[in-house]
Motif scaffolding. Sequence first.
Motif, PDB file in Angstrom:
ATOM      1  N   ASN A 102      -5.115   4.909 -10.400  1.00  0.00           N
ATOM      2  CA  ASN A 102      -5.917   5.017 -11.802  1.00  0.00           C
ATOM      3  C   ASN A 102      -5.107   5.847 -12.762  1.00  0.00           C
ATOM      4  N   GLY A 103      -4.484   6.579 -12.463  1.00  0.00           N
ATOM      5  CA  GLY A 103      -3.914   7.500 -13.643  1.00  0.00           C
ATOM      6  C   GLY A 103      -2.478   6.868 -14.033  1.00  0.00           C
ATOM      7  N   LEU A 104      -1.983   5.779 -13.569  1.00  0.00           N
ATOM      8  CA  LEU A 104      -0.684   5.538 -13.999  1.00  0.00           C
ATOM      9  C   LEU A 104      -0.832   4.881 -15.378  1.00  0.00           C
ATOM     10  N   THR A 105       0.175   5.440 -16.350  1.00  0.00           N
ATOM     11  CA  THR A 105       0.243   5.147 -17.537  1.00  0.00           C
ATOM     12  C   THR A 105       1.582   4.439 -18.003  1.00  0.00           C
ATOM     13  N   SER A 106       2.514   4.532 -16.973  1.00  0.00           N
ATOM     14  CA  SER A 106       3.743   3.781 -17.470  1.00  0.00           C
ATOM     15  C   SER A 106       4.394   3.455 -16.135  1.00  0.00           C
ATOM     16  N   ILE A 107       4.870   2.175 -16.027  1.00  0.00           N
ATOM     17  CA  ILE A 107       5.637   1.510 -14.848  1.00  0.00           C
ATOM     18  C   ILE A 107       6.749   0.706 -15.365  1.00  0.00           C
ATOM     19  N   THR A 108       8.048   0.969 -14.832  1.00  0.00           N
ATOM     20  CA  THR A 108       9.146   0.181 -15.053  1.00  0.00           C
ATOM     21  C   THR A 108       9.383  -0.760 -14.122  1.00  0.00           C
TER      22      THR A 108
ATOM     23  N   LEU B 225       0.698  -1.162   0.006  1.00  0.00           N
ATOM     24  CA  LEU B 225       0.031   0.098   0.137  1.00  0.00           C
ATOM     25  C   LEU B 225       0.672   1.338  -0.048  1.00  0.00           C
ATOM     26  N   ALA B 226       1.945   1.122  -0.218  1.00  0.00           N
ATOM     27  CA  ALA B 226       3.044   2.509  -0.268  1.00  0.00           C
ATOM     28  C   ALA B 226       2.459   3.550  -1.116  1.00  0.00           C
ATOM     29  N   PHE B 227       2.138   3.102  -2.201  1.00  0.00           N
ATOM     30  CA  PHE B 227       1.516   4.192  -3.229  1.00  0.00           C
ATOM     31  C   PHE B 227      -0.189   4.048  -3.328  1.00  0.00           C
ATOM     32  N   ASN B 228      -0.621   3.549  -2.519  1.00  0.00           N
ATOM     33  CA  ASN B 228      -1.941   3.087  -2.684  1.00  0.00           C
ATOM     34  C   ASN B 228      -2.929   4.530  -2.665  1.00  0.00           C
ATOM     35  N   GLY B 229      -3.826   4.724  -3.881  1.00  0.00           N
ATOM     36  CA  GLY B 229      -4.522   5.789  -4.034  1.00  0.00           C
ATOM     37  C   GLY B 229      -4.027   6.761  -4.359  1.00  0.00           C
ATOM     38  N   CYS B 230      -2.632   6.790  -5.134  1.00  0.00           N
ATOM     39  CA  CYS B 230      -2.022   7.841  -5.628  1.00  0.00           C
ATOM     40  C   CYS B 230      -2.541   7.961  -7.064  1.00  0.00           C
ATOM     41  N   ILE B 231      -3.818   8.707  -7.190  1.00  0.00           N
ATOM     42  CA  ILE B 231      -4.653   8.812  -8.581  1.00  0.00           C
ATOM     43  C   ILE B 231      -3.748   9.766  -9.618  1.00  0.00           C
ATOM     44  N   SER B 232      -3.052  10.466  -8.932  1.00  0.00           N
ATOM     45  CA  SER B 232      -2.369  11.268  -9.960  1.00  0.00           C
ATOM     46  C   SER B 232      -0.923  11.185 -10.312  1.00  0.00           C
ATOM     47  N   LEU B 233      -0.422   9.815 -10.015  1.00  0.00           N
ATOM     48  CA  LEU B 233       0.769   9.297 -10.336  1.00  0.00           C
ATOM     49  C   LEU B 233       0.749   8.900 -11.673  1.00  0.00           C
ATOM     50  N   ASN B 234       1.524   9.364 -12.565  1.00  0.00           N
ATOM     51  CA  ASN B 234       1.480   9.074 -13.897  1.00  0.00           C
ATOM     52  C   ASN B 234       2.458   8.190 -14.351  1.00  0.00           C
ATOM     53  N   SER B 235       3.727   8.248 -13.961  1.00  0.00           N
ATOM     54  CA  SER B 235       4.758   6.983 -14.277  1.00  0.00           C
ATOM     55  C   SER B 235       5.496   6.835 -13.094  1.00  0.00           C
ATOM     56  N   ILE B 236       6.182   5.579 -13.131  1.00  0.00           N
ATOM     57  CA  ILE B 236       7.338   5.490 -12.019  1.00  0.00           C
ATOM     58  C   ILE B 236       8.214   4.174 -12.503  1.00  0.00           C
ATOM     59  N   THR B 237       9.509   4.520 -12.152  1.00  0.00           N
ATOM     60  CA  THR B 237      10.338   3.420 -12.565  1.00  0.00           C
ATOM     61  C   THR B 237      10.994   2.739 -11.210  1.00  0.00           C
TER      62      THR B 237
END
Length: 338
Positions: free
Chosen positions: A307-313, A278-290
């Motif tokens: 829900n806003g995540l479009t890219s994850i590495t 749950l570290a990033f749980n509910g971060c709806i404005s997070l767009n990308s993360i590596t």
Amino acid sequence: VRLLGVCVSVLLAGGGFASCNKRDVPTSKLKTEEAEASQVTTVCSEEITKKPEVTEATEKPEESEKPEKPEKPEKPEKPEKPEKPATEELIYRLRSDGNYEVIGVLSDDLTEVVIPATYKGKAVTSIEDSAFSWCTGLTSITIPNSVTSIGEGAFHNCQSLTEITIPDGVTGIASWTFDGCKALTDVTIGKSVTRIEQHAFHACKKLTDIRFSEGVTGISSRAFSDCTGLASITVEEGNSTLHSSGNCLIETSSKALLLGCKNSVIPTDGSVTSIAELAFNGCISLNSITVPNSVTSIGYQAFGGCNGLTSITLPFVGAAQEGSEHTHFGYIFGAKTP
């Protein structure tokens, strides 16, 4: 008059007294007058060399002085704000230790609450569980430094509460304390707080930044769940247990990332080896993360509700690198089975 004339003659002619007179003068009388003239000359010389005293009549009239500009009156200092009177609608209970605790209010319509440091001559040291729960119109509350304990759900669903300062005497923030305070934007955590329990700030959707004091040593994985507006995470210097980097809250010894937000950048220097559930749980404005290669495990639902995540590495798929269970991609988003 004669003596003054002799004085002037001596001074102007520069010679002896006898030469000043045109007529003949007997020698005996001449000597007498020379002696007198000598005395007069001395006196007159002193008088002439003296600067005349200035009298009121001879004083040079003073130039008319320009009127001085009146000094600007100093601005009066702002009077200190008087302490606000204690709210009368509070309900108290005497504790076994002889001090009082606040257990509720007589009216749910209060917009401002001031808790006194003392009541009936005794210290007010705690706020009971759910004491202000569902006071939906409450916008401001003042808690005195005498308070050392705040119970579970004490401000649950105070939907209009915008700011809160937790006194330095409080040692922990209990579960659900500020759950549902959706207008809360400013939180000051006291220096004595050591632990923040689960759901303490759940669904505080307008909370944008959180600063952990040097005394905080533990935080539940769900303490800030569903804080969708969280954008900044910092830890004060001097904290030996936690530190922040790239807007991430990191437990220093375990190298576990405990909390992230929409602006998080996970450090790639090896200081993070795991991401808590749950570290990033509910971060709806997070767009990308590596997620860097140093990370070897990711907790359940670590990115749930993003829900806003479009890219994850990712360095691997599932819960752990070379793991034997929960190896499916959806695990970190909340899917327990493929």
